[in-house]
Design a protein around this motif. Structure first.
Motif, short mmCIF file in Angstrom:
data_model
loop_
_atom_site.label_atom_id
_atom_site.label_comp_id
_atom_site.label_asym_id
_atom_site.label_seq_id
_atom_site.Cartn_x
_atom_site.Cartn_y
_atom_site.Cartn_z
N VAL A 1 0.95 -1.08 0.06
CA VAL A 1 -0.03 -0.05 0.00
C VAL A 1 0.93 1.14 -0.06
CG1 VAL A 1 -1.92 -1.11 1.13
CG2 VAL A 1 -0.32 0.21 2.77
N SER A 2 0.20 2.34 -0.23
CA SER A 2 1.08 3.60 -0.37
C SER A 2 1.29 3.88 1.07
CB SER A 2 0.26 4.70 -0.88
OG SER A 2 -0.89 5.15 -0.22
N LYS A 3 2.44 4.96 1.13
CA LYS A 3 2.56 5.34 3.01
C LYS A 3 1.54 5.90 3.32
CE LYS A 3 7.65 5.24 2.22
NZ LYS A 3 8.83 6.09 2.02
N ASP A 4 0.84 6.81 2.55
CA ASP A 4 -0.25 7.42 2.83
C ASP A 4 -1.48 6.66 3.40
OD1 ASP A 4 1.01 9.92 2.53
OD2 ASP A 4 0.07 10.34 0.70
N THR A 5 -1.57 5.65 2.62
CA THR A 5 -2.87 4.55 3.03
C THR A 5 -2.59 3.95 4.38
OG1 THR A 5 -3.37 4.39 0.75
CG2 THR A 5 -4.05 2.78 2.35
N ALA A 6 -1.09 3.57 4.43
CA ALA A 6 -0.94 2.85 5.70
C ALA A 6 -0.87 3.61 7.02
CB ALA A 6 0.65 2.22 5.55
N ASP B 1 9.22 3.58 -1.76
CA ASP B 1 8.09 4.31 -1.62
C ASP B 1 6.80 3.82 -1.20
OD1 ASP B 1 9.79 6.25 -2.96
OD2 ASP B 1 9.48 5.53 -4.71
N PHE B 2 6.67 2.42 -0.85
CA PHE B 2 5.59 1.72 -0.66
C PHE B 2 5.76 1.15 0.94
CE2 PHE B 2 5.26 1.53 -5.26
CZ PHE B 2 4.32 2.92 -5.31
N VAL B 3 4.59 0.56 1.34
CA VAL B 3 4.70 -0.20 2.47
C VAL B 3 4.15 -1.54 2.25
CG1 VAL B 3 3.92 -0.54 4.75
CG2 VAL B 3 4.37 1.62 4.11
N ALA B 4 5.17 -2.58 2.49
CA ALA B 4 4.72 -3.94 2.64
C ALA B 4 3.97 -4.50 3.95
CB ALA B 4 6.03 -4.87 2.23
N LEU C 1 -0.75 2.58 -8.02
CA LEU C 1 -0.51 2.40 -6.58
C LEU C 1 -0.07 4.08 -6.38
CD1 LEU C 1 -1.02 0.82 -3.97
CD2 LEU C 1 1.53 0.08 -4.04
N ALA C 2 0.82 4.40 -6.80
CA ALA C 2 1.32 5.72 -6.49
C ALA C 2 0.41 6.81 -6.79
CB ALA C 2 2.40 6.36 -7.35
N ASN C 3 -0.34 6.87 -7.96
CA ASN C 3 -1.49 7.74 -8.04
C ASN C 3 -2.77 7.83 -7.39
OD1 ASN C 3 -2.97 6.40 -9.85
ND2 ASN C 3 -1.62 7.01 -11.83
N GLY C 4 -3.26 6.65 -6.96
CA GLY C 4 -4.21 6.51 -5.99
C GLY C 4 -5.44 5.66 -6.92
N GLN C 5 -5.00 5.10 -8.17
CA GLN C 5 -6.21 4.35 -9.00
C GLN C 5 -6.34 2.96 -8.22
OE1 GLN C 5 -3.97 4.57 -12.91
NE2 GLN C 5 -5.87 5.32 -13.66
N ILE C 6 -5.41 2.68 -7.54
CA ILE C 6 -5.61 1.43 -6.80
C ILE C 6 -4.96 1.59 -5.37
CG2 ILE C 6 -5.77 -0.35 -8.74
CD1 ILE C 6 -2.56 -0.82 -7.96
N GLY D 1 5.12 -4.54 -11.94
CA GLY D 1 5.73 -3.40 -13.09
C GLY D 1 5.35 -2.02 -12.87
N PRO D 2 5.53 -1.43 -13.99
CA PRO D 2 5.67 0.05 -14.13
C PRO D 2 3.93 0.28 -14.01
CG PRO D 2 5.99 -0.86 -16.19
CD PRO D 2 6.61 -1.93 -15.32
N LEU D 3 2.90 -0.46 -14.35
CA LEU D 3 1.52 -0.30 -14.62
C LEU D 3 1.19 -0.14 -13.05
CD1 LEU D 3 0.21 -2.28 -17.61
CD2 LEU D 3 0.57 0.30 -17.33
#
Length: 304
Positions: free
Chosen positions: A147-152, A232-235, A213-218, A206-208
Protein backbone atom coordinates in the motif's frame (compact mmCIF):
# COMPACT_ATOMS: atom_id res chain seq x y z
CA UNK A 1 3.46 -35.01 -1.61
CA UNK A 2 7.20 -34.35 -1.36
CA UNK A 3 9.31 -36.41 -3.68
CA UNK A 4 12.06 -38.55 -2.26
CA UNK A 5 15.63 -37.45 -2.81
CA UNK A 6 16.26 -40.20 -5.32
CA UNK A 7 13.13 -39.38 -7.30
CA UNK A 8 14.00 -35.70 -7.35
CA UNK A 9 17.54 -36.46 -8.44
CA UNK A 10 16.37 -38.75 -11.21
CA UNK A 11 13.90 -36.17 -12.49
CA UNK A 12 16.50 -33.44 -12.49
CA UNK A 13 19.02 -35.65 -14.21
CA UNK A 14 16.51 -36.31 -16.98
CA UNK A 15 15.93 -32.60 -17.43
CA UNK A 16 19.69 -32.08 -17.46
CA UNK A 17 20.15 -34.50 -20.32
CA UNK A 18 17.43 -32.82 -22.36
CA UNK A 19 18.13 -29.19 -21.50
CA UNK A 20 21.90 -28.96 -21.40
CA UNK A 21 22.25 -30.88 -24.65
CA UNK A 22 19.95 -28.33 -26.28
CA UNK A 23 22.02 -25.31 -25.19
CA UNK A 24 23.96 -23.71 -28.01
CA UNK A 25 27.62 -23.00 -27.39
CA UNK A 26 27.20 -19.32 -28.27
CA UNK A 27 26.63 -17.31 -25.10
CA UNK A 28 26.11 -20.39 -22.94
CA UNK A 29 27.61 -19.77 -19.46
CA UNK A 30 28.06 -23.51 -18.99
CA UNK A 31 29.84 -24.15 -22.28
CA UNK A 32 33.28 -23.16 -21.00
CA UNK A 33 33.05 -25.74 -18.25
CA UNK A 34 32.02 -28.51 -20.57
CA UNK A 35 30.26 -30.26 -17.70
CA UNK A 36 33.57 -30.86 -15.93
CA UNK A 37 33.73 -30.59 -12.17
CA UNK A 38 35.64 -27.71 -10.59
CA UNK A 39 38.91 -28.45 -8.78
CA UNK A 40 38.38 -29.78 -5.26
CA UNK A 41 39.58 -26.57 -3.60
CA UNK A 42 37.46 -24.17 -5.69
CA UNK A 43 33.78 -23.30 -6.03
CA UNK A 44 31.91 -22.28 -9.17
CA UNK A 45 28.83 -20.22 -8.34
CA UNK A 46 26.03 -20.05 -10.88
CA UNK A 47 23.05 -17.74 -11.17
CA UNK A 48 19.67 -17.46 -12.84
CA UNK A 49 19.07 -15.08 -15.74
CA UNK A 50 17.96 -11.99 -13.84
CA UNK A 51 20.00 -9.24 -12.14
CA UNK A 52 19.21 -9.97 -8.49
CA UNK A 53 20.32 -13.59 -8.81
CA UNK A 54 23.50 -12.49 -10.58
CA UNK A 55 24.16 -9.95 -7.85
CA UNK A 56 23.73 -12.51 -5.08
CA UNK A 57 26.09 -14.94 -6.83
CA UNK A 58 28.64 -12.14 -7.14
CA UNK A 59 28.34 -11.18 -3.47
CA UNK A 60 28.83 -14.76 -2.28
CA UNK A 61 31.77 -15.23 -4.67
CA UNK A 62 33.51 -12.03 -3.58
CA UNK A 63 33.08 -12.92 0.10
CA UNK A 64 34.56 -16.39 -0.45
CA UNK A 65 37.47 -14.95 -2.43
CA UNK A 66 38.19 -12.41 0.32
CA UNK A 67 38.32 -15.30 2.80
CA UNK A 68 40.88 -17.16 0.71
CA UNK A 69 38.52 -19.60 -1.03
CA UNK A 70 38.92 -19.81 -4.81
CA UNK A 71 35.52 -18.85 -6.22
CA UNK A 72 34.38 -18.04 -9.73
CA UNK A 73 30.99 -17.25 -11.21
CA UNK A 74 28.95 -18.45 -14.18
CA UNK A 75 26.15 -15.95 -14.40
CA UNK A 76 22.96 -15.75 -16.41
CA UNK A 77 22.61 -19.50 -16.89
CA UNK A 78 18.84 -19.49 -17.28
CA UNK A 79 15.90 -21.00 -15.45
CA UNK A 80 15.84 -23.74 -12.80
CA UNK A 81 15.30 -26.29 -15.55
CA UNK A 82 18.87 -25.50 -16.66
CA UNK A 83 20.81 -24.44 -13.59
CA UNK A 84 19.57 -27.06 -11.14
CA UNK A 85 20.74 -29.95 -13.37
CA UNK A 86 24.05 -28.09 -13.80
CA UNK A 87 24.43 -28.18 -10.03
CA UNK A 88 23.88 -31.94 -10.08
CA UNK A 89 26.38 -32.67 -12.85
CA UNK A 90 29.14 -30.51 -11.35
CA UNK A 91 29.13 -27.77 -14.00
CA UNK A 92 28.52 -25.42 -11.09
CA UNK A 93 28.86 -26.05 -7.37
CA UNK A 94 26.62 -23.47 -5.74
CA UNK A 95 23.57 -21.27 -6.36
CA UNK A 96 21.88 -18.45 -4.49
CA UNK A 97 18.28 -19.62 -4.35
CA UNK A 98 14.84 -18.74 -3.01
CA UNK A 99 13.42 -21.26 -0.56
CA UNK A 100 9.78 -21.32 -1.65
CA UNK A 101 10.41 -21.33 -5.39
CA UNK A 102 13.05 -24.05 -5.14
CA UNK A 103 10.78 -26.19 -2.96
CA UNK A 104 7.92 -25.75 -5.42
CA UNK A 105 10.21 -26.80 -8.28
CA UNK A 106 11.38 -29.93 -6.48
CA UNK A 107 7.95 -30.97 -5.24
CA UNK A 108 5.95 -29.91 -8.30
CA UNK A 109 4.14 -27.35 -6.17
CA UNK A 110 2.87 -29.93 -3.71
CA UNK A 111 4.73 -28.86 -0.55
CA UNK A 112 1.76 -27.38 1.32
CA UNK A 113 3.84 -25.09 3.56
CA UNK A 114 4.24 -21.31 3.65
CA UNK A 115 6.16 -20.00 6.68
CA UNK A 116 9.90 -19.39 6.50
CA UNK A 117 10.65 -22.12 9.04
CA UNK A 118 8.39 -24.73 7.47
CA UNK A 119 9.51 -23.99 3.91
CA UNK A 120 13.18 -24.21 4.87
CA UNK A 121 12.65 -27.53 6.69
CA UNK A 122 10.73 -28.97 3.74
CA UNK A 123 13.36 -27.78 1.26
CA UNK A 124 16.15 -29.42 3.22
CA UNK A 125 14.28 -32.75 2.97
CA UNK A 126 13.45 -32.30 -0.73
CA UNK A 127 16.96 -31.52 -1.98
CA UNK A 128 18.47 -34.23 -4.19
CA UNK A 129 21.17 -36.52 -2.87
CA UNK A 130 24.55 -34.78 -2.87
CA UNK A 131 23.05 -31.27 -2.59
CA UNK A 132 22.86 -29.39 0.68
CA UNK A 133 21.71 -25.99 1.89
CA UNK A 134 23.10 -23.51 4.35
CA UNK A 135 21.26 -21.21 6.76
CA UNK A 136 18.60 -19.15 4.96
CA UNK A 137 18.85 -15.38 5.12
CA UNK A 138 16.07 -13.29 6.61
CA UNK A 139 16.13 -11.40 3.30
CA UNK A 140 13.31 -12.41 0.97
CA UNK A 141 12.26 -11.68 -2.59
CA UNK A 142 8.62 -12.63 -2.26
CA UNK A 143 5.17 -11.49 -3.25
CA UNK A 144 3.92 -8.80 -0.88
CA UNK A 145 0.68 -6.90 -0.58
CA UNK A 146 1.75 -3.27 -0.77
CA UNK A 147 0.00 0.00 0.00
CA UNK A 148 1.11 3.61 -0.25
CA UNK A 149 2.68 5.22 2.79
CA UNK A 150 -0.31 7.56 3.01
CA UNK A 151 -2.77 4.64 3.02
CA UNK A 152 -0.75 2.80 5.67
CA UNK A 153 -0.73 5.90 7.88
CA UNK A 154 -4.42 6.74 7.29
CA UNK A 155 -5.64 3.30 8.40
CA UNK A 156 -2.71 2.37 10.69
CA UNK A 157 -1.94 -0.65 8.54
CA UNK A 158 0.90 -2.97 9.50
CA UNK A 159 -0.37 -6.43 8.49
CA UNK A 160 -2.57 -7.76 5.70
CA UNK A 161 -5.11 -8.66 8.38
CA UNK A 162 -5.36 -4.97 9.30
CA UNK A 163 -7.06 -4.39 5.93
CA UNK A 164 -10.20 -6.30 6.90
CA UNK A 165 -12.32 -3.29 7.96
CA UNK A 166 -11.27 -1.29 4.88
CA UNK A 167 -10.88 -3.72 1.94
CA UNK A 168 -14.46 -3.19 0.72
CA UNK A 169 -13.56 0.46 0.05
CA UNK A 170 -10.36 -0.36 -1.85
CA UNK A 171 -9.35 -1.35 -5.38
CA UNK A 172 -6.79 -4.14 -5.56
CA UNK A 173 -4.28 -4.35 -8.39
CA UNK A 174 -2.24 -7.29 -9.62
CA UNK A 175 -1.39 -9.53 -12.58
CA UNK A 176 -4.28 -10.80 -14.72
CA UNK A 177 -4.05 -14.32 -13.27
CA UNK A 178 -4.39 -13.16 -9.66
CA UNK A 179 -8.19 -13.62 -9.34
CA UNK A 180 -7.85 -17.38 -9.87
CA UNK A 181 -4.81 -17.99 -7.66
CA UNK A 182 -4.75 -19.05 -4.05
CA UNK A 183 -1.65 -16.88 -3.64
CA UNK A 184 -3.80 -14.01 -4.89
CA UNK A 185 -7.41 -12.85 -4.71
CA UNK A 186 -8.77 -16.26 -3.66
CA UNK A 187 -6.30 -16.60 -0.82
CA UNK A 188 -6.82 -13.06 0.38
CA UNK A 189 -10.50 -13.92 0.74
CA UNK A 190 -10.08 -17.44 2.15
CA UNK A 191 -7.15 -16.79 4.50
CA UNK A 192 -7.73 -13.17 5.47
CA UNK A 193 -11.45 -12.69 4.78
CA UNK A 194 -10.74 -9.75 2.46
CA UNK A 195 -13.21 -8.81 -0.26
CA UNK A 196 -12.06 -5.79 -2.21
CA UNK A 197 -14.32 -3.30 -3.96
CA UNK A 198 -12.75 -4.14 -7.31
CA UNK A 199 -9.81 -5.92 -8.89
CA UNK A 200 -7.83 -4.15 -11.60
CA UNK A 201 -5.67 -6.35 -13.86
CA UNK A 202 -2.23 -4.76 -14.33
CA UNK A 203 1.28 -6.22 -14.59
CA UNK A 204 3.44 -8.25 -12.21
CA UNK A 205 4.73 -5.55 -9.88
CA UNK A 206 5.81 -3.54 -12.91
CA UNK A 207 5.39 0.04 -14.10
CA UNK A 208 1.60 -0.17 -14.52
CA UNK A 209 1.13 -1.40 -10.97
CA UNK A 210 3.64 1.06 -9.53
CA UNK A 211 2.01 4.03 -11.28
CA UNK A 212 -1.53 2.97 -10.29
CA UNK A 213 -0.55 2.55 -6.64
CA UNK A 214 1.35 5.84 -6.58
CA UNK A 215 -1.46 7.90 -8.11
CA UNK A 216 -4.29 6.28 -6.12
CA UNK A 217 -6.02 4.38 -8.94
CA UNK A 218 -5.57 1.33 -6.72
CA UNK A 219 -5.09 1.21 -2.96
CA UNK A 220 -3.35 -2.19 -2.60
CA UNK A 221 -1.21 -4.19 -5.00
CA UNK A 222 0.80 -7.32 -5.57
CA UNK A 223 4.47 -6.30 -5.54
CA UNK A 224 7.85 -7.96 -5.14
CA UNK A 225 9.50 -7.32 -1.79
CA UNK A 226 12.89 -6.37 -3.28
CA UNK A 227 11.61 -4.12 -6.07
CA UNK A 228 13.35 -0.71 -5.93
CA UNK A 229 9.86 0.81 -6.02
CA UNK A 230 9.17 -0.61 -2.55
CA UNK A 231 11.19 2.21 -0.99
CA UNK A 232 8.14 4.37 -1.73
CA UNK A 233 5.50 1.90 -0.49
CA UNK A 234 4.73 -0.21 2.58
CA UNK A 235 4.79 -4.00 2.47
CA UNK A 236 2.10 -5.30 4.80
CA UNK A 237 3.20 -8.20 6.98
CA UNK A 238 1.82 -11.52 5.75
CA UNK A 239 1.00 -12.55 9.30
CA UNK A 240 -1.11 -15.58 8.28
CA UNK A 241 1.47 -16.85 5.73
CA UNK A 242 -0.56 -16.67 2.52
CA UNK A 243 2.49 -16.19 0.32
CA UNK A 244 5.16 -18.91 0.49
CA UNK A 245 8.39 -17.69 2.05
CA UNK A 246 11.15 -16.89 -0.43
CA UNK A 247 14.19 -16.50 1.79
CA UNK A 248 17.57 -16.23 0.08
CA UNK A 249 19.56 -19.42 0.67
CA UNK A 250 22.81 -20.82 -0.73
CA UNK A 251 22.47 -24.38 -2.00
CA UNK A 252 25.62 -26.24 -2.94
CA UNK A 253 27.22 -29.54 -3.70
CA UNK A 254 27.69 -31.37 -0.40
CA UNK A 255 31.33 -32.12 -1.16
CA UNK A 256 32.04 -28.37 -1.36
CA UNK A 257 30.65 -27.64 2.11
CA UNK A 258 33.69 -27.13 4.29
CA UNK A 259 33.67 -25.42 7.67
CA UNK A 260 35.24 -22.30 6.15
CA UNK A 261 32.85 -22.15 3.20
CA UNK A 262 29.83 -22.56 5.46
CA UNK A 263 31.08 -19.89 7.85
CA UNK A 264 31.63 -17.33 5.08
CA UNK A 265 28.34 -17.97 3.30
CA UNK A 266 26.35 -17.95 6.54
CA UNK A 267 27.89 -14.59 7.50
CA UNK A 268 26.77 -13.12 4.19
CA UNK A 269 23.27 -14.52 4.56
CA UNK A 270 23.00 -13.28 8.15
CA UNK A 271 24.00 -9.74 7.15
CA UNK A 272 21.75 -9.53 4.09
CA UNK A 273 18.35 -7.84 4.43
CA UNK A 274 15.40 -7.25 2.14
CA UNK A 275 16.08 -3.51 2.44
CA UNK A 276 19.65 -4.13 1.20
CA UNK A 277 18.29 -5.89 -1.88
CA UNK A 278 15.89 -3.03 -2.61
CA UNK A 279 18.80 -0.57 -2.44
CA UNK A 280 21.17 -2.72 -4.50
CA UNK A 281 18.55 -3.50 -7.15
CA UNK A 282 18.00 0.25 -7.53
CA UNK A 283 21.74 0.68 -8.15
CA UNK A 284 21.62 -2.03 -10.82
CA UNK A 285 18.68 -0.20 -12.42
CA UNK A 286 20.94 2.87 -12.50
CA UNK A 287 23.44 0.84 -14.55
CA UNK A 288 26.00 0.34 -11.77
CA UNK A 289 28.01 -2.84 -12.31
CA UNK A 290 27.38 -6.09 -10.46
CA UNK A 291 30.96 -6.17 -9.21
CA UNK A 292 30.85 -2.61 -7.87
CA UNK A 293 27.48 -3.02 -6.14
CA UNK A 294 28.56 -6.31 -4.58
CA UNK A 295 31.93 -4.92 -3.46
CA UNK A 296 30.32 -1.88 -1.84
CA UNK A 297 27.89 -4.06 0.12
CA UNK A 298 30.66 -6.42 1.28
CA UNK A 299 32.83 -3.50 2.36
CA UNK A 300 29.94 -1.88 4.27
CA UNK A 301 29.41 -5.11 6.21
CA UNK A 302 33.11 -5.86 6.85
CA UNK A 303 32.94 -9.12 4.92
CA UNK A 304 35.85 -8.43 2.60
Amino acid sequence: MIRTRLAAAAALATVAALTLSACSSGGDPLAAGGGESAPADSIVIGSADFPESQLLATIYAQALTAAGVEATTRLNIGSREVYMPALLDGSINMLPEYTGATLSYLTKGDAGVSSSTDVAAALEKALPEGITMLTPSEAQDSDVLAVSKDTAAKYNLKTIEDLKPYAAEMVLGGPPEWPTRHEGVQGLQEVYGLTFKEFKALDVGGPLTIAALANGQIQAADMYSTSPAMKDFVALEDNLNLFPAQNIVPILAADKKTEKVAEVLDKVSAALTTADLIEMNAKLDDQQSLDDVAAAWISAHDLG
